[in-house]
Design a protein around this motif. Sequence first.
Motif: not given
Lengths: 549, 347
Positions: A217-237
Motif C-alpha cells: 500500500a502507498y500513501v502520498k502526502f503533499s502538505d500535512a504529514l502523518p503524526s508518529f507516536h512511539q509506544e513504550p514498547a517501541g512500536n509506532v502508532c
Amino acid sequence: MTERTLLLGNGPLASGIAKTLLSGNIPVMLATPDTAISVSIDTLVPLFETCTETRVTHCTGSAGNFQVVLSGPHGFTSLPFTSIVIAEDAVHSPLFSSYRLSPCPAVLSLSEIRNLLRESSHTSKKNGQEAAKVHETKPCLQPPAPCPLNTLSAGKTAVFIVGLAAESYPHLLETAMDICLMLRSTGMNTMILTRNLKVGASGMEALYRQTREAGVAYVKFSDALPSFHQEPAGNVCISFVDEITQLPFTIDADLTVVDEAVSPSPYVKDLSRILYLDTDTSGFLQSDNIHRLSVFTNRKGILAAGASRGVLSPSAQQSEIQATAVTLLSLIKGTLTTPGIKAEIRTGACVRCLTCFRLCPYHAIILNAKPFVISDACERCGMCAAECPAKAIRIEDLRTQTISERLKPIPIQGGGAASFPFLVAFCCSRSAGRAKELATASGSNLPQRMTIIEVPCSGAISVEHIMAAFKLQADGVLVFTCHEGNCHSEKGNILAARRTAHLKTVLKQIGIDPNRLVLKTLAANMAAEFVETACAFEKQIADAGPIKN
Amino acid sequence: MNPATKQILVIGGGISGLSAAVDLARLGLAVILVEHSASLGGHAAHLSCKAADRCVACGACMVEEKIREADTHDAVQIFLNTRIEKIDRHNRFDVTLNQNGQCRHVSVDAVLLATGFTPFHPVNKPYGYGRFENVMTNLELDQMMRRNGAIKRPSDDEFPGNMAFIQCVGSRDSSLGHLWCSKICCGAALRMARCIQHRQPEVKATFFYIDVQNFGKNFQTYYADAQQKVQLIRSIPADVLKTADDRLKLSYFDPDTHAYQESVFDMVILSIGLMPSESTRDLAAMLNIDMAGYSFEQKSALLRPPDGVFIAGTALEPMGIAESTLSAGKAAGDIFHYLKNHDTDIR
C-alpha cells in the motif's frame, strides 16, 4: 609506465575501478582509513598495492606528478602518483529524529533491515534450503528464515517512511520496494509513506506497479504529514488523513522503517580541503558545474567517482567504473591537456602577495620560494594575469598589447557615418564565442563594425583590456560571460562582472557614459540572445553618438 | 593492441554518440560517426538554455562543446545525412553507409548504437495537440525559446499571461503500456517555467504532476524555488478545450478542494515522454539482436548485446544529458576493454 595512480576507497566502486585500471596495466595503490581491505582483488597482482588505516594528509604537485603524504599505522610516507581517483562511499544517516522516533527492534533504518534480511537469506542458503539467487545489491526475494526479528511474521504490519521529512532518492525507494515485496511474500502487510514517489530510475515504474499488484500500500502526502507516536514498547502508532479519500487512518506498525540522508563522509570533507577540491552545497567533491561531468574535479589529475561526487545509486555507480577508467587513461595519454600558451610569472616583478595562488581555480600555482605556474595544470583562464596587482603574470597571447593589435577598427570604405559606431565585444570562447558562431552559421546579421575578441575565459578580460578598447576609439564595449555557476573556471565570470562594475564608475568619473560598457551573461546555445544584445547595443550607441572629449 | 589500427562505428550524432566518439578518439582509436540528419547534436541541439539569474545545470549548452570537440578531433570522421544500409558480421563488421544515395563501405572493429529516443507523439491524448496552436510539446517550447529568446503564443504572437505544464504525457501510463518514468521532464519543465518567468516576469506558471522527480545536484534548492514561484498541482488534467476567446480550458480533479475544477490558460505545454526509437530496432535487426520485448520498462536484451556491439544513451532507457555523457563514457571504456581482449585484426 613506472608511476602509480592513488585510489581512495574501499567499496564495490573502488574495487571495479582498481580491476579496470589493472587490466589496462596501470599500477594502482589503494589506500583506505578502514582496517581491512574489502576489495576483492588478488593482492598478489604485481601492479597492485593496498594500505589500510591510511589517510591522505598532504599533497603537492600536479597531474602526472603528485607527491602525496600518507599517514598510516607506521607513520608518514611521501609517495609520487600520476593521478588520484577518489571513490569513497557516502554516509547514510537514519532520519529517526526527524520523525521523533527512537531506534529499537521495532524501529529500524532502511540499511539495518536490508542488512538483516541479507544476513538471514545468506543463513538460509547455508542451511541448504532452496534459496533464490542472491543479487549483489538487492536482498533476495526469499522469505527470511529463520527470521531474526519477531516483528517479521505473517499478519504483522511494516510501514516504510521514504522521503517524508526530506526528499529522498530513487535507489532508497527501490530498496524499500524490494523489501516490501519480500515481506509481502511472507504474508506481512506493508505500506510505504512518501511525498514524491521517486520512480525516476531504471525499471522503477515497473517495479512500483509490481509492488502494487503484490499488495504493497502507498500513501502520498503533499502538505500535512502523518503524526508518529512511539509506544513504550517501541512500536509506532501512525495517524494521518488520506489526501485522496479525506478519511482518517490510524496504523499500528509492528515495524517502522525509516529512510536515510546521504552525505559525504568526514574523510571526503577532509580530502576536499587537503586537495583543494571544490564541492557542491552538500560537500560532495564536485561543484554543481556541468563542465565537471562526469568525473572531473576542478583539479586536473584528480577524479571523483560515484558517491564521492554526489548521491548515486549502486547501479549508477557501476557505470562510473568504465567512465572513470576512460578519463584516467586519457589523462595519462595526455589527450586532455589544454593546448596554448600558459600563464607565466615574471621573476623580479612578483611581490608574493599570493593573489594568484588564492585565485587559481585549478590549483595550478604552487608556492616554492616564489609562486610558480605548473604549465600542465594551467587552463589559460587568465584570472591570475588579470588580477595580479604587480602585473607580474602574463599569458603572451592575452597581453593587452597583443589584444590591442586586434582592436584596430575595421576600415570602412569612405569612413564617415558608416564607420560609426565601432564596437568591441569580449567573448568567452566557451559560451559567447560559440553563440556567435551559431548566429553566423544561421545567417544572422551582426553589427557591421563589431570587433570580436575571444578569450579562453571572461576572467581574462582585464581592466586594461577594456580601457585599451576605449583608447582605440571604441564607442562601446560588450563583455560576454557565462552564467554564474557555468564558468569552467568557476569564478571568471564573477571577476569579470566585478571589474566591469568598477570600470563603469571609472568611466563616469572621466566623463564617459557608463552605459557604453555592458556586461551580458550568455550560454553557448544562446545565438538569438547574442544577436539581440549586440544589435540593441549598436542601436543604443548609435543613438548616443560618438564619445565627446 | 595498437589503438590507431582499430576503427569504431558510432551510430548517432546526439549527445551520447558525440560524447562517446570524443572519448574513444582521446583513447587513440579511430571513429566513424554516422548521423542520419543534416546536423550534429540530436535532440539536445534543439534545447534552450534554462538559466534564470544563474546557470541551473540543465546541460543544454554542453552539446555545443561536444560538437566542437568531435568536429575538431582528427580521429573522428563525421558522416552527416548518412544511413546504415547493411552490416555484415565476419570477424570485423563490414558496413555499407548510404550518404544521400552514395554508398560507401567501411570495415570496423566495433559498433556503438547511440540511436537515442523518439519523443512521444501526443496527438491521441485529450489535450488538443495538433488542433489547438497554443498547445505545444516541451521540445517545441525549447525550440521557440532557442530561436527567439522569448515565448509567445503561436496563434496570435502575443506574450502569454499564464502557462500550464502537464507532466507525464506518454510516460507512467499503463493504458499505453508505458511503464516508465521519462526522468528528465520534471526538471526540464520546472527549470523552463522559472527561466520564462525570469525573462517574462508577468508569466504565471502552473505545473500538473504525479510525483516530482529529482534532477541535478541541488534538487532541493531548485524544488524549493519552484514551490515558491510555480503553482504545483498534484493532478493530471482530464482534457483541454479551446475557449471562445482563443484560450485553453483545462479540467482536472483539484486535490485541495476535492472537486472538479476548470482553469483557463494562454498556453499549455505537454511534457512528452521518451520512447524507444525505430532506428534502434532497425539497426538491432541488422546486427541480429533479438529485440523481443524491447522497451524502457525493463533493461532488456540491449544490455547484453552480442560481442563487439555496444549501446549508450537514451537507446537504453530515458536519461538526461549528464547521464548520457556518463553512459557514453562507460560504453567507450567497454569498447576499449573489448578491443584489447579481442584481436579482430586476423581475418
